[in-house]
Each structure stands twice: as C-alpha cells, then as structure tokens.
Design a protein around this motif. Structure first.
Motif, mmCIF file in Angstrom:
data_model
loop_
_atom_site.group_PDB
_atom_site.id
_atom_site.type_symbol
_atom_site.label_atom_id
_atom_site.label_comp_id
_atom_site.label_asym_id
_atom_site.label_seq_id
_atom_site.Cartn_x
_atom_site.Cartn_y
_atom_site.Cartn_z
ATOM 1 N N PHE A 89 0.851 -1.186 0.000
ATOM 2 C CA PHE A 89 0.000 0.000 0.000
ATOM 3 C C PHE A 89 0.891 1.242 0.000
ATOM 4 O O PHE A 89 1.738 1.395 0.882
ATOM 5 N N SER A 90 0.716 2.123 -0.985
ATOM 6 C CA SER A 90 1.444 3.390 -1.032
ATOM 7 C C SER A 90 0.656 4.350 -1.899
ATOM 8 O O SER A 90 0.598 4.174 -3.122
ATOM 9 N N TYR A 91 0.071 5.351 -1.287
ATOM 10 C CA TYR A 91 -0.720 6.319 -2.044
ATOM 11 C C TYR A 91 0.114 6.950 -3.153
ATOM 12 O O TYR A 91 -0.252 6.920 -4.319
ATOM 13 N N SER A 92 1.270 7.478 -2.784
ATOM 14 C CA SER A 92 2.095 8.197 -3.758
ATOM 15 C C SER A 92 2.824 7.253 -4.706
ATOM 16 O O SER A 92 3.100 7.615 -5.848
ATOM 17 N N GLY A 93 3.167 6.079 -4.212
ATOM 18 C CA GLY A 93 3.957 5.152 -5.021
ATOM 19 C C GLY A 93 5.393 5.594 -5.189
ATOM 20 O O GLY A 93 6.127 5.047 -6.003
ATOM 21 N N SER A 94 5.800 6.585 -4.401
ATOM 22 C CA SER A 94 7.153 7.115 -4.565
ATOM 23 C C SER A 94 7.876 7.308 -3.236
ATOM 24 O O SER A 94 8.742 8.160 -3.117
ATOM 25 N N THR A 95 7.529 6.504 -2.251
ATOM 26 C CA THR A 95 8.203 6.571 -0.955
ATOM 27 C C THR A 95 9.500 5.772 -1.037
ATOM 28 O O THR A 95 9.495 4.612 -1.460
ATOM 29 N N LYS A 96 10.615 6.383 -0.625
ATOM 30 C CA LYS A 96 11.924 5.732 -0.732
ATOM 31 C C LYS A 96 11.946 4.358 -0.076
ATOM 32 O O LYS A 96 12.456 3.397 -0.648
ATOM 33 N N ASP A 97 11.418 4.260 1.135
ATOM 34 C CA ASP A 97 11.438 2.986 1.855
ATOM 35 C C ASP A 97 10.673 1.900 1.111
ATOM 36 O O ASP A 97 11.107 0.750 1.043
ATOM 37 N N ILE A 98 9.536 2.251 0.541
ATOM 38 C CA ILE A 98 8.728 1.274 -0.188
ATOM 39 C C ILE A 98 9.431 0.843 -1.478
ATOM 40 O O ILE A 98 9.445 -0.338 -1.834
ATOM 41 N N ILE A 99 10.037 1.789 -2.168
ATOM 42 C CA ILE A 99 10.754 1.453 -3.404
ATOM 43 C C ILE A 99 11.914 0.505 -3.103
ATOM 44 O O ILE A 99 12.103 -0.500 -3.795
ATOM 45 N N GLU A 100 12.663 0.807 -2.047
ATOM 46 C CA GLU A 100 13.764 -0.069 -1.633
ATOM 47 C C GLU A 100 13.237 -1.468 -1.313
ATOM 48 O O GLU A 100 13.810 -2.479 -1.723
ATOM 49 N N LEU A 101 12.136 -1.518 -0.595
ATOM 50 C CA LEU A 101 11.507 -2.787 -0.229
ATOM 51 C C LEU A 101 11.097 -3.583 -1.472
ATOM 52 O O LEU A 101 11.380 -4.773 -1.585
ATOM 53 N N LEU A 102 10.443 -2.913 -2.418
ATOM 54 C CA LEU A 102 9.982 -3.599 -3.624
ATOM 55 C C LEU A 102 11.136 -4.107 -4.476
ATOM 56 O O LEU A 102 11.021 -5.165 -5.102
ATOM 57 N N LYS A 103 12.225 -3.400 -4.500
ATOM 58 C CA LYS A 103 13.394 -3.869 -5.260
ATOM 59 C C LYS A 103 13.907 -5.190 -4.696
ATOM 60 O O LYS A 103 14.274 -6.088 -5.452
ATOM 61 N N ILE A 104 13.906 -5.320 -3.376
ATOM 62 C CA ILE A 104 14.329 -6.578 -2.740
ATOM 63 C C ILE A 104 13.339 -7.693 -3.071
ATOM 64 O O ILE A 104 13.721 -8.800 -3.444
ATOM 65 N N ILE A 105 12.066 -7.390 -2.945
ATOM 66 C CA ILE A 105 11.021 -8.384 -3.225
ATOM 67 C C ILE A 105 11.112 -8.847 -4.678
ATOM 68 O O ILE A 105 11.054 -10.043 -4.965
ATOM 69 N N LYS A 106 11.271 -7.909 -5.583
ATOM 70 C CA LYS A 106 11.362 -8.219 -7.013
ATOM 71 C C LYS A 106 12.596 -9.081 -7.295
ATOM 72 O O LYS A 106 12.523 -10.057 -8.039
ATOM 73 N N ARG A 107 13.719 -8.727 -6.674
ATOM 74 C CA ARG A 107 14.960 -9.484 -6.854
ATOM 75 C C ARG A 107 14.797 -10.940 -6.415
ATOM 76 O O ARG A 107 15.394 -11.844 -6.976
#
Length: 186
Positions: A89-107
């Motif tokens: 869940f991320s309204y903006s879709g541009s939160t640094k912590d969430i992006i970092e998290l998704l990169k790990i998940i994607k990897r």
C-alpha cells in the motif's frame, strides 16, 4: 466541515470504484490463492491499511504477515521467494522505503500487488498487479482519511473477491476464527 469531509470521502470512494479493473482484482486474488506466504507492507498511514489487511485476511487464511517497522519489513522481504506474494500500500507510489523494499522483493522473484493512486509511479512499475485508488492528497498532506478509505475499499473488494472465489474454505476458516474469539465477547 462535516459535510466537506463527507463529500471528500464519498468522492474518493466513487473515484476508486470507477478505477476498479476487474481483471486485475481477479489476478490479485489468484496470486493470493497460490502464495505460500502473503506479506502486507506499507509505511505511515498506508502501514495502518496494511495492518488492517493482515487482520482481515487472517480471518480466512493462515499464511499472512505484517510488520510495522521499516527495518523488519526489509528483513521480511529479504527472506521472500518466488512462492510468496507482497501486497503493498502506497498512495504516492514514490516513498523511498517502499521502493527499496519492492526492489528486494522483485529481486527474490516474489509477485507484487500494489495499491496506489498513481499508475505511472515507481512502485506501479515494479508491481505485477496494480490496483488504483482515488482520492486527492498533496505530497505534504499525508494521512488524509479519504485516502485511507479508498485503500480500505480496494482491500475490501480484494478480500470479497478472494472469499467468493474460495467460498467453502473461506467460510470454514471464518467460522473457526470467529469461534476462537467468541469467548472474548461479554
């Protein structure tokens, strides 16, 4: 003030309803059904929605997870694999912590379902399924309840779709979890 708050919330819900992609909801439900583990993630007020998602799905599924701390979220993400699903869940879709998290998940090869306002956000680009919510919130206006309502509405739609798709098992598990806490009622 009360009427303005009501109008803003109704507008967010109506906009979200208009943005619902039935095929994306079905795909998200299918991903949840096939997952070994389902992890719900969010930061700030979106984290509150992620926690609600865990509590909602925990009534019918035994394999749901949520942690609030951003460091622990990164730890959980690092242990995910291709059999797991992240619902972010991320309204903006541009939160640094969430992006970092998704990169790990994607990897790690895990599937990602995101609930966001912006289809062209970085998290939407990293996700396998994008569910769009309505509501207009400025970047420094974080925590608007209309945004939370829109996210919760999409969560409810996803939950209900999963419940209907897996009706017998969901009904059975819901009865078990309801019975387990029934003794807590006065």
């Amino acid at each position: 003030i009360a009427k303005k708050a009501l109008a803003t919330s109704i507008s967010a819900l109506e906009e979200t309803c208009g943005l619902i992609d039935s095929a994306a909801i079905k795909t998200a439900s299918d991903l949840i059904a096939s997952a070994k583990q389902i992890h719900f993630f969010g930061m700030g007020s979106s984290g509150v929605t992620a926690m609600e998602a865990k509590q909602k799905f925990m009534r019918i599924l035994p394999n749901v997870n949520y942690v609030a701390d951003s460091h622990m979220q990164l730890m959980a993400a690092s242990l995910m694999d291709s059999s797991d699903v992240a619902v972010v869940f991320s309204y903006s879709g541009s939160t640094k912590d969430i992006i970092e998290l998704l990169k790990i998940i994607k990897r790690n090869g895990s599937k990602i379902i995101c609930i966001t306002k912006f289809a062209k956000s970085q998290i939407a680009g990293l996700s396998d399924v994008v569910l769009l919510c309505g509501s207009n919130e400025g970047p420094l206006q974080g925590g608007a309840l209309s945004t939370t309502f829109a996210q919760l509405y999409l969560l409810d739609v996803l939950y209900l779709k999963y419940f209907v798709d897996h009706f017998e098992k969901s009904k059975e598990n819901k009865a078990k979890t309801t019975e387990a806490i029934s003794t807590k009622l006065l």
